[in-house]
Write a protein that holds these residues in place. Structure first.
Motif, PDB file in Angstrom:
ATOM      1  N   SER A  91       0.840  -1.194   0.000  1.00  0.00           N
ATOM      2  CA  SER A  91       0.000   0.000   0.000  1.00  0.00           C
ATOM      3  C   SER A  91       0.876   1.246   0.000  1.00  0.00           C
ATOM      4  CB  SER A  91      -0.927   0.023   1.226  1.00  0.00           C
ATOM      5  OG  SER A  91      -1.595   1.271   1.303  1.00  0.00           O
ATOM      6  N   PHE A  92       0.842   1.969  -1.109  1.00  0.00           N
ATOM      7  CA  PHE A  92       1.618   3.203  -1.206  1.00  0.00           C
ATOM      8  C   PHE A  92       1.142   4.208  -0.159  1.00  0.00           C
ATOM      9  CE2 PHE A  92       3.023   7.164  -3.219  1.00  0.00           C
ATOM     10  CZ  PHE A  92       4.299   6.818  -3.616  1.00  0.00           C
ATOM     11  N   LYS A  93      -0.161   4.221   0.041  1.00  0.00           N
ATOM     12  CA  LYS A  93      -0.783   5.178   0.965  1.00  0.00           C
ATOM     13  C   LYS A  93      -0.444   4.888   2.419  1.00  0.00           C
ATOM     14  CE  LYS A  93      -5.421   6.770   2.291  1.00  0.00           C
ATOM     15  NZ  LYS A  93      -6.875   6.623   1.993  1.00  0.00           N
ATOM     16  N   SER A  94      -0.470   3.618   2.815  1.00  0.00           N
ATOM     17  CA  SER A  94      -0.309   3.250   4.223  1.00  0.00           C
ATOM     18  C   SER A  94       1.098   2.815   4.606  1.00  0.00           C
ATOM     19  CB  SER A  94      -1.282   2.114   4.581  1.00  0.00           C
ATOM     20  OG  SER A  94      -2.620   2.544   4.483  1.00  0.00           O
ATOM     21  N   ASP A  95       1.806   2.182   3.678  1.00  0.00           N
ATOM     22  CA  ASP A  95       3.115   1.613   4.006  1.00  0.00           C
ATOM     23  C   ASP A  95       4.285   2.505   3.621  1.00  0.00           C
ATOM     24  OD1 ASP A  95       1.929  -0.798   4.919  1.00  0.00           O
ATOM     25  OD2 ASP A  95       1.762  -1.515   2.861  1.00  0.00           O
ATOM     26  N   ILE A  96       4.085   3.373   2.654  1.00  0.00           N
ATOM     27  CA  ILE A  96       5.213   4.123   2.102  1.00  0.00           C
ATOM     28  C   ILE A  96       5.213   5.600   2.506  1.00  0.00           C
ATOM     29  CG2 ILE A  96       6.435   4.758  -0.001  1.00  0.00           C
ATOM     30  CD1 ILE A  96       6.355   1.711   0.677  1.00  0.00           C
ATOM     31  N   LEU A  97       4.178   6.324   2.153  1.00  0.00           N
ATOM     32  CA  LEU A  97       4.164   7.771   2.366  1.00  0.00           C
ATOM     33  C   LEU A  97       4.384   8.187   3.826  1.00  0.00           C
ATOM     34  CD1 LEU A  97       1.353   8.970  -0.079  1.00  0.00           C
ATOM     35  CD2 LEU A  97       3.835   9.135  -0.362  1.00  0.00           C
ATOM     36  N   PRO A  98       3.707   7.541   4.812  1.00  0.00           N
ATOM     37  CA  PRO A  98       3.913   7.969   6.198  1.00  0.00           C
ATOM     38  C   PRO A  98       5.349   7.766   6.681  1.00  0.00           C
ATOM     39  CG  PRO A  98       1.936   6.627   6.014  1.00  0.00           C
ATOM     40  CD  PRO A  98       2.685   6.481   4.723  1.00  0.00           C
TER      41      PRO A  98
END
Length: 230
Positions: A178-185
């Motif tokens: 998940s780019f949204k949950s695993d990467i950006l944060p």
């Protein structure tokens, strides 16, 4: 800078093992229960609206999914939900909770190769009992120093995790689908992110991404992490 990585965290669902196809299969069963009342694509849209409305109450996982199916069905058939239909929805959820664990290709060998060289942990969202069951049935538990079942994956959640691990962001790599949950944060905190796309993604996790960042890498499969770290 990636030579500073000491701790590698793995998302679980659709990173270590199959998950989203099971949810989509369950959703199809649910929409078929209501196809005499409204088109199946409309049922799916209404279910997603219900999930988003209740996400702050239920969090992520099968139990919240079942409650949202019941609420959606009740709304679609004008508050006249029969006990039989409720029972069928509950059965869909129970089947989902008992799905077999199917590891994704290359997962165990990758963990074997990383074991002893890095501190490996699991950082995943979902129901506590369900995720513990899946991890136990996966045969992977012994590879991990720590298991974190997170209520959400926002910068604040990762900050708490890093504090618990006594790990600086520059020593932390998050691997997930998940780019949204695993990467950006994690990138926001100064850590590293390895994005491994999966062919199915829950609508809530979809994110149009185009990113150039020195701490970010997109990989075709989990075993490619070995080449990245070399």
């Amino acid at each position: 800078m990636k030579n500073n990585i000491k701790t590698i965290a793995f998302d679980a669902d659709d990173t270590l093992w199959i998950n989203e196809p099971y949810f989509q299969e369950a959703e199809k069963k649910f929409t078929s229960l209501l196809q005499d009342f409204t088109p199946q694509e409309v049922v799916s849209q209404e279910l997603f609206k219900t999930e988003m409305k209740n996400l702050y109450l239920y969090g992520y996982g099968v139990k919240g999914f079942v409650l949202c199916m019941i609420e959606t069905a009740n709304r679609i058939i004008n508050q006249n939900l029969s006990p039989h239909l409720i029972d069928n929805i509950i059965k869909i959820g129970q089947e989902l909770l008992q799905k077999p664990i199917e590891l994704l290709p290359g997962v165990e060998q990758t963990l074997k190769n990383l074991n002893g060289k890095y501190r490996l942990i699991v950082a995943t969202k979902g129901d506590l009992l369900d995720q513990e069951r899946k991890l136990n049935n996966s045969g992977l538990e012994n590879y991990f120093h720590h298991i974190e079942i997170m209520s959400d994956k926002k910068p604040g959640n990762y900050t708490k995790l890093l504090k618990h691990l006594d790990c600086n962001p520059e020593n932390f790599l998050m691997v997930g689908n998940s780019f949204k949950s695993d990467i950006l944060p994690v990138l926001e905190l100064g850590g590293f992110g390895a994005y491994i796309p999966y062919h199915m993604t829950w609508q809530h996790e979809k994110h149009d991404h185009f990113l150039h960042h020195q701490n970010f890498v997109e990989l075709k499969s989990i075993d490619n992490i070995l080449n990245y770290l070399e």
